[in-house]
Design a protein around this motif. Structure first.
Motif, short mmCIF file in Angstrom:
data_model
loop_
_atom_site.label_atom_id
_atom_site.label_comp_id
_atom_site.label_asym_id
_atom_site.label_seq_id
_atom_site.Cartn_x
_atom_site.Cartn_y
_atom_site.Cartn_z
N ASP A 134 0.67 -1.19 -0.14
CA ASP A 134 -0.09 0.24 0.02
C ASP A 134 0.78 1.26 0.14
O ASP A 134 0.86 2.00 -0.76
N TYR A 135 2.02 1.33 0.76
CA TYR A 135 2.66 2.54 0.96
C TYR A 135 3.53 2.65 -0.47
O TYR A 135 3.32 3.82 -0.68
N LEU A 136 3.86 1.69 -1.26
CA LEU A 136 4.85 1.81 -2.31
C LEU A 136 3.88 2.06 -3.41
O LEU A 136 4.15 3.04 -4.36
N LEU A 137 2.73 1.71 -3.57
CA LEU A 137 1.58 2.14 -4.66
C LEU A 137 1.11 3.47 -4.10
O LEU A 137 0.87 4.25 -5.17
N ARG A 138 1.01 3.99 -3.02
CA ARG A 138 0.71 5.25 -2.70
C ARG A 138 1.53 6.48 -3.43
O ARG A 138 1.47 7.46 -3.58
N LYS A 139 3.06 5.75 -3.02
CA LYS A 139 3.97 6.57 -3.69
C LYS A 139 4.14 6.82 -5.11
O LYS A 139 4.88 7.61 -5.62
N GLY A 140 3.28 5.94 -5.86
CA GLY A 140 3.01 5.89 -7.09
C GLY A 140 4.12 5.02 -8.11
O GLY A 140 4.35 5.34 -9.08
N GLU A 142 4.91 1.76 -9.76
CA GLU A 142 4.18 0.64 -10.67
C GLU A 142 3.78 -0.59 -9.87
O GLU A 142 4.83 -1.16 -9.20
N SER A 143 2.52 -1.48 -10.25
CA SER A 143 2.15 -2.43 -9.28
C SER A 143 3.24 -3.77 -9.60
O SER A 143 3.29 -4.28 -8.58
N THR A 144 3.87 -3.87 -10.61
CA THR A 144 4.52 -5.01 -10.93
C THR A 144 5.84 -5.04 -10.44
O THR A 144 6.43 -5.67 -9.76
N LEU A 145 6.41 -3.73 -10.20
CA LEU A 145 7.53 -3.51 -9.40
C LEU A 145 7.48 -3.72 -8.08
O LEU A 145 8.14 -4.49 -7.28
N VAL A 146 6.34 -3.27 -7.44
CA VAL A 146 5.97 -3.21 -6.06
C VAL A 146 5.91 -4.89 -5.68
O VAL A 146 6.46 -5.17 -4.59
N TYR A 147 5.00 -5.48 -6.36
CA TYR A 147 4.59 -6.98 -5.90
C TYR A 147 6.01 -7.84 -6.00
O TYR A 147 6.13 -8.55 -5.36
N GLU A 148 6.83 -7.50 -7.13
CA GLU A 148 7.94 -8.51 -7.26
C GLU A 148 8.97 -8.11 -6.02
O GLU A 148 9.41 -8.93 -5.32
N LYS A 149 9.06 -6.75 -5.92
CA LYS A 149 10.02 -6.22 -4.70
C LYS A 149 9.76 -6.91 -3.46
O LYS A 149 10.59 -7.24 -2.52
N VAL A 150 8.40 -6.66 -2.94
CA VAL A 150 7.81 -7.33 -1.62
C VAL A 150 8.10 -8.76 -1.70
O VAL A 150 8.30 -9.33 -0.50
N LYS A 151 7.72 -9.54 -2.65
CA LYS A 151 8.10 -10.93 -2.86
C LYS A 151 9.22 -11.15 -2.44
O LYS A 151 9.73 -12.04 -1.74
N GLU A 152 10.36 -10.39 -3.17
CA GLU A 152 11.82 -10.44 -2.95
C GLU A 152 12.30 -10.37 -1.34
O GLU A 152 12.75 -11.21 -0.81
N LEU A 153 11.44 -9.41 -0.94
CA LEU A 153 11.85 -9.03 0.54
C LEU A 153 11.03 -10.15 1.30
O LEU A 153 11.88 -10.43 2.35
N GLU A 154 9.97 -10.52 1.23
CA GLU A 154 9.41 -11.41 1.97
C GLU A 154 10.52 -12.74 1.98
O GLU A 154 10.68 -13.47 3.00
N ASP A 155 10.96 -13.21 0.72
CA ASP A 155 11.60 -14.47 0.63
C ASP A 155 13.21 -14.01 1.38
O ASP A 155 13.46 -15.25 2.10
N SER A 156 13.69 -13.04 1.22
CA SER A 156 14.88 -12.84 1.94
C SER A 156 14.59 -12.97 3.35
O SER A 156 15.28 -13.40 4.28
N ASN A 157 13.50 -12.36 4.15
CA ASN A 157 13.29 -12.52 5.17
C ASN A 157 12.92 -13.74 5.77
O ASN A 157 13.35 -14.32 6.94
N THR A 158 12.30 -14.68 5.05
CA THR A 158 12.22 -15.96 5.58
C THR A 158 13.22 -16.89 5.32
O THR A 158 13.51 -17.68 6.31
N ASP A 159 14.28 -16.41 4.48
CA ASP A 159 15.41 -17.08 4.41
C ASP A 159 16.40 -16.99 5.78
O ASP A 159 16.82 -17.96 6.22
N ARG A 160 16.35 -15.86 6.17
CA ARG A 160 17.08 -15.39 7.41
C ARG A 160 16.50 -15.98 8.68
O ARG A 160 17.23 -16.31 9.70
N THR A 161 15.17 -16.23 8.89
CA THR A 161 14.44 -16.79 9.97
C THR A 161 14.52 -18.26 9.97
O THR A 161 14.48 -18.95 11.11
#
Length: 162
Positions: A134-140, A142-161
């Motif tokens: 929501d924050y990134l989309l509000r900033k303007g 593109e949704s494709t960039l946002v969803y790819e990046k959040v998925k990447e951040l999510e994956d890197s977060n689960t790798d660390r845990t």
């Protein structure tokens, strides 16, 4: 009580208004209307401002796009929408977007996304993902960039845990 301005006084006042920071035609027209100028006087003053280079829509659009991207970290969608709201032509919008290089745009996007991901204090992963998107989309961005990046951040977060 608002004073009544002569054309000469209005020109002098509006020149200072335009010299202070870049303005679009719409802002100048609103300011002149607030000074109780009629349509013919507004047209005369606008012609003077454009002729003397106090008012330049292309320069405004480029400056606006650069500033909002570099200072407020806005994405292209938000910049385009804000320029359209200010009644800037499509030609000038395209010109303004060329001011932001692809490398700079992506670097800013990744920095903003990572900073936001780290700052969201949410234990529920779905809620955290939603807040970040929501924050990134509000900033303007593109949704494709946002969803790819959040998925990447999510994956890197689960790798660390694990």
């Amino acid at each position: 009580m608002n004073p009544v301005f002569s054309i000469k006084e209005a020109i002098h006042k509006i020149e200072h208004f335009c010299a202070y920071q870049e303005r679009c035609h719409e802002e100048v027209v609103q300011k002149l209307r607030s000074m109780k100028m009629d349509a013919d006087e507004i047209d005369t003053i606008l012609v003077h401002l454009i002729k003397d280079n106090f008012l330049n829509e292309s320069r405004f659009a480029c400056s606006f796009a650069r500033g909002k991207h570099r200072i407020k970290f806005w994405g292209k969608i938000r910049i385009v929408n804000e320029l359209k709201f200010r009644k800037i032509t499509q030609y000038n919008i395209n010109l303004a977007l060329k001011e932001i290089s692809a490398e700079e745009y992506l670097a800013t996007f990744h920095t903003v996304a990572e900073r936001n991901w780290e700052s969201v204090r949410e234990t529920n992963l779905l809620k955290k993902r939603k807040k970040c998107c929501d924050y990134l989309l509000r900033k303007g961005f593109e949704s494709t960039l946002v969803y790819e990046k959040v998925k990447e951040l999510e994956d890197s977060n689960t790798d660390r845990t694990q």
